[in-house]
Design a protein around this motif. Structure first.
Motif, PDB file in Angstrom:
ATOM      1  N   ALA A   1       0.953  -1.337   0.202  1.00 11.63           N
ATOM      2  CA  ALA A   1       0.019   0.111   0.143  1.00 11.63           C
ATOM      3  C   ALA A   1       0.863   1.362   0.005  1.00 11.63           C
ATOM      4  O   ALA A   1       0.687   2.008  -0.823  1.00 11.63           O
ATOM      5  CB  ALA A   1      -1.112  -0.034   1.401  1.00 11.63           C
ATOM      6  N   GLU A   2       1.889   1.175   0.683  1.00 12.89           N
ATOM      7  CA  GLU A   2       2.812   2.463   0.889  1.00 12.89           C
ATOM      8  C   GLU A   2       3.449   2.577  -0.380  1.00 12.89           C
ATOM      9  O   GLU A   2       3.864   3.715  -0.868  1.00 12.89           O
ATOM     10  CB  GLU A   2       3.838   2.241   2.029  1.00 12.89           C
ATOM     11  CG  GLU A   2       4.622   3.439   2.251  1.00 12.89           C
ATOM     12  CD  GLU A   2       4.135   4.887   2.213  1.00 12.89           C
ATOM     13  OE1 GLU A   2       4.849   5.919   2.231  1.00 12.89           O
ATOM     14  OE2 GLU A   2       2.907   5.076   2.804  1.00 12.89           O
ATOM     15  N   THR A   3       4.063   1.532  -0.819  1.00 15.48           N
ATOM     16  CA  THR A   3       4.863   1.560  -2.343  1.00 15.48           C
ATOM     17  C   THR A   3       3.899   1.984  -3.148  1.00 15.48           C
ATOM     18  O   THR A   3       4.335   2.834  -4.123  1.00 15.48           O
ATOM     19  CB  THR A   3       5.580   0.161  -2.331  1.00 15.48           C
ATOM     20  OG1 THR A   3       6.227  -0.125  -1.318  1.00 15.48           O
ATOM     21  CG2 THR A   3       6.360   0.347  -3.743  1.00 15.48           C
ATOM     22  N   HIS A   4       2.883   1.647  -3.357  1.00 18.58           N
ATOM     23  CA  HIS A   4       1.651   1.887  -4.269  1.00 18.58           C
ATOM     24  C   HIS A   4       1.395   3.356  -4.218  1.00 18.58           C
ATOM     25  O   HIS A   4       1.390   4.223  -5.121  1.00 18.58           O
ATOM     26  CB  HIS A   4       0.590   1.102  -4.124  1.00 18.58           C
ATOM     27  CG  HIS A   4      -0.452   1.447  -5.358  1.00 18.58           C
ATOM     28  ND1 HIS A   4      -1.623   2.346  -5.099  1.00 18.58           N
ATOM     29  CD2 HIS A   4      -0.631   0.990  -6.499  1.00 18.58           C
ATOM     30  CE1 HIS A   4      -2.325   2.391  -6.168  1.00 18.58           C
ATOM     31  NE2 HIS A   4      -1.696   1.515  -7.049  1.00 18.58           N
ATOM     32  N   ARG A   5       1.230   4.012  -3.007  1.00 15.22           N
ATOM     33  CA  ARG A   5       0.896   5.470  -2.828  1.00 15.22           C
ATOM     34  C   ARG A   5       2.174   6.348  -3.476  1.00 15.22           C
ATOM     35  O   ARG A   5       2.104   7.240  -4.075  1.00 15.22           O
ATOM     36  CB  ARG A   5       0.819   5.579  -1.058  1.00 15.22           C
ATOM     37  CG  ARG A   5       0.402   7.074  -0.915  1.00 15.22           C
ATOM     38  CD  ARG A   5       0.447   7.274   0.640  1.00 15.22           C
ATOM     39  NE  ARG A   5       1.678   7.224   0.834  1.00 15.22           N
ATOM     40  CZ  ARG A   5       2.801   8.164   0.833  1.00 15.22           C
ATOM     41  NH1 ARG A   5       2.638   9.201  -0.096  1.00 15.22           N
ATOM     42  NH2 ARG A   5       4.010   8.362   1.290  1.00 15.22           N
ATOM     43  N   ARG A   6       3.292   6.002  -2.964  1.00 11.23           N
ATOM     44  CA  ARG A   6       4.735   6.607  -3.459  1.00 11.23           C
ATOM     45  C   ARG A   6       4.698   6.529  -4.978  1.00 11.23           C
ATOM     46  O   ARG A   6       5.233   7.664  -5.494  1.00 11.23           O
ATOM     47  CB  ARG A   6       5.819   6.077  -2.770  1.00 11.23           C
ATOM     48  CG  ARG A   6       6.051   6.565  -1.554  1.00 11.23           C
ATOM     49  CD  ARG A   6       7.362   6.259  -0.460  1.00 11.23           C
ATOM     50  NE  ARG A   6       7.960   4.939  -1.293  1.00 11.23           N
ATOM     51  CZ  ARG A   6       8.014   3.805  -0.632  1.00 11.23           C
ATOM     52  NH1 ARG A   6       7.362   3.712   0.589  1.00 11.23           N
ATOM     53  NH2 ARG A   6       8.621   2.936  -0.976  1.00 11.23           N
ATOM     54  N   LEU A   7       4.470   5.489  -5.530  1.00 13.11           N
ATOM     55  CA  LEU A   7       4.439   5.298  -7.003  1.00 13.11           C
ATOM     56  C   LEU A   7       3.342   6.117  -7.696  1.00 13.11           C
ATOM     57  O   LEU A   7       3.612   6.971  -8.626  1.00 13.11           O
ATOM     58  CB  LEU A   7       3.901   3.871  -7.439  1.00 13.11           C
ATOM     59  CG  LEU A   7       4.483   3.518  -9.142  1.00 13.11           C
ATOM     60  CD1 LEU A   7       5.625   3.737  -9.177  1.00 13.11           C
ATOM     61  CD2 LEU A   7       4.000   2.042  -9.117  1.00 13.11           C
ATOM     62  N   VAL A   8       2.178   6.460  -7.151  1.00 10.90           N
ATOM     63  CA  VAL A   8       1.042   7.147  -7.601  1.00 10.90           C
ATOM     64  C   VAL A   8       1.537   8.766  -7.456  1.00 10.90           C
ATOM     65  O   VAL A   8       1.549   9.511  -8.222  1.00 10.90           O
ATOM     66  CB  VAL A   8      -0.233   6.792  -6.990  1.00 10.90           C
ATOM     67  CG1 VAL A   8      -1.276   8.007  -7.081  1.00 10.90           C
ATOM     68  CG2 VAL A   8      -0.781   5.652  -7.286  1.00 10.90           C
ATOM     69  N   ALA A   9       2.193   8.913  -6.383  1.00 12.56           N
ATOM     70  CA  ALA A   9       2.554  10.408  -6.116  1.00 12.56           C
ATOM     71  C   ALA A   9       3.403  10.851  -7.166  1.00 12.56           C
ATOM     72  O   ALA A   9       3.803  12.059  -7.139  1.00 12.56           O
ATOM     73  CB  ALA A   9       3.160  10.446  -4.754  1.00 12.56           C
ATOM     74  N   THR A  10       4.193   9.907  -7.635  1.00 15.75           N
ATOM     75  CA  THR A  10       5.488  10.321  -8.836  1.00 15.75           C
ATOM     76  C   THR A  10       4.804  10.848 -10.210  1.00 15.75           C
ATOM     77  O   THR A  10       5.476  11.457 -10.871  1.00 15.75           O
ATOM     78  CB  THR A  10       6.463   9.143  -9.126  1.00 15.75           C
ATOM     79  OG1 THR A  10       5.673   8.389  -9.850  1.00 15.75           O
ATOM     80  CG2 THR A  10       7.115   8.808  -7.762  1.00 15.75           C
ATOM     81  N   GLY A  11       3.408  10.497 -10.346  1.00 14.72           N
ATOM     82  CA  GLY A  11       2.788  10.672 -11.541  1.00 14.72           C
ATOM     83  C   GLY A  11       2.953   9.629 -12.533  1.00 14.72           C
ATOM     84  O   GLY A  11       2.564   9.865 -13.558  1.00 14.72           O
TER      85      GLY A  11
END
Length: 158
Positions: free
Chosen positions: A108-118
């Motif tokens: 979940a955290e890795t996915h959140r950070r990936l999404v935040a990169t655009g």
């Protein structure tokens, strides 16, 4: 049919069955082995049409440690496995078919950070297996050259 013909017919079937049964498959053939079991995977190579753009993506967007650049190639460390990006200006629009899966222990955290990169995601998160430990999930995305990448990890059952 005479007894002799019956015997030949039966013998022919038995011989055919025996030949079929004894024909070795690739897995059964006695071949020497390179004995690579237990050897670490040292390097994975991918191509890019623009090394500078790919370097920014893998180093700055994905956060992979940059090792060095030499002769139209950039090298990154992926948890002890070296990722080599090599310039191939003749790449066609169709990217290679291999997918690099990055371990995501906290999916979940890795996915959140990936999404935040655009980064443009390829479809929704997929649950590929459900176990007592949780759900094995993947999220695919592409690099600027169209190479498919993914994060993979166990998350709590929903």
């Amino acid at each position: 049919m005479t007894d002799r013909m019956s015997l030949l017919a039966i013998g022919g079937v038995a011989a055919a069955a025996f030949l079929t049964w004894t024909t070795p498959t690739l897995a059964q053939e006695a071949r020497p082995s390179a004995e690579l079991a237990g050897h670490a995977l040292h390097q994975v190579a991918m191509t890019t049409s623009d090394l500078a753009r790919a370097t920014v993506f893998y180093r700055d967007v994905l956060g992979l440690p940059f090792q060095f650049e030499a002769n139209g190639m950039a090298f990154f460390d992926v948890a002890g496995v070296r990722l080599m990006l090599a310039v191939d200006p003749s790449r066609t629009e169709a990217p290679p078919t291999s997918i690099l899966y990055f371990d995501a222990p906290d999916f979940a955290e890795t996915h959140r950070r990936l999404v935040a990169t655009g980064v443009a995601l390829e479809g929704p998160v997929e649950t590929v297996q459900r176990t007592a430990a949780g759900e094995l999930r993947i999220q695919q995305f592409r690099d600027p050259d169209g190479n498919m990448l993914a994060i993979i990890g166990i998350g709590p059952s929903e």
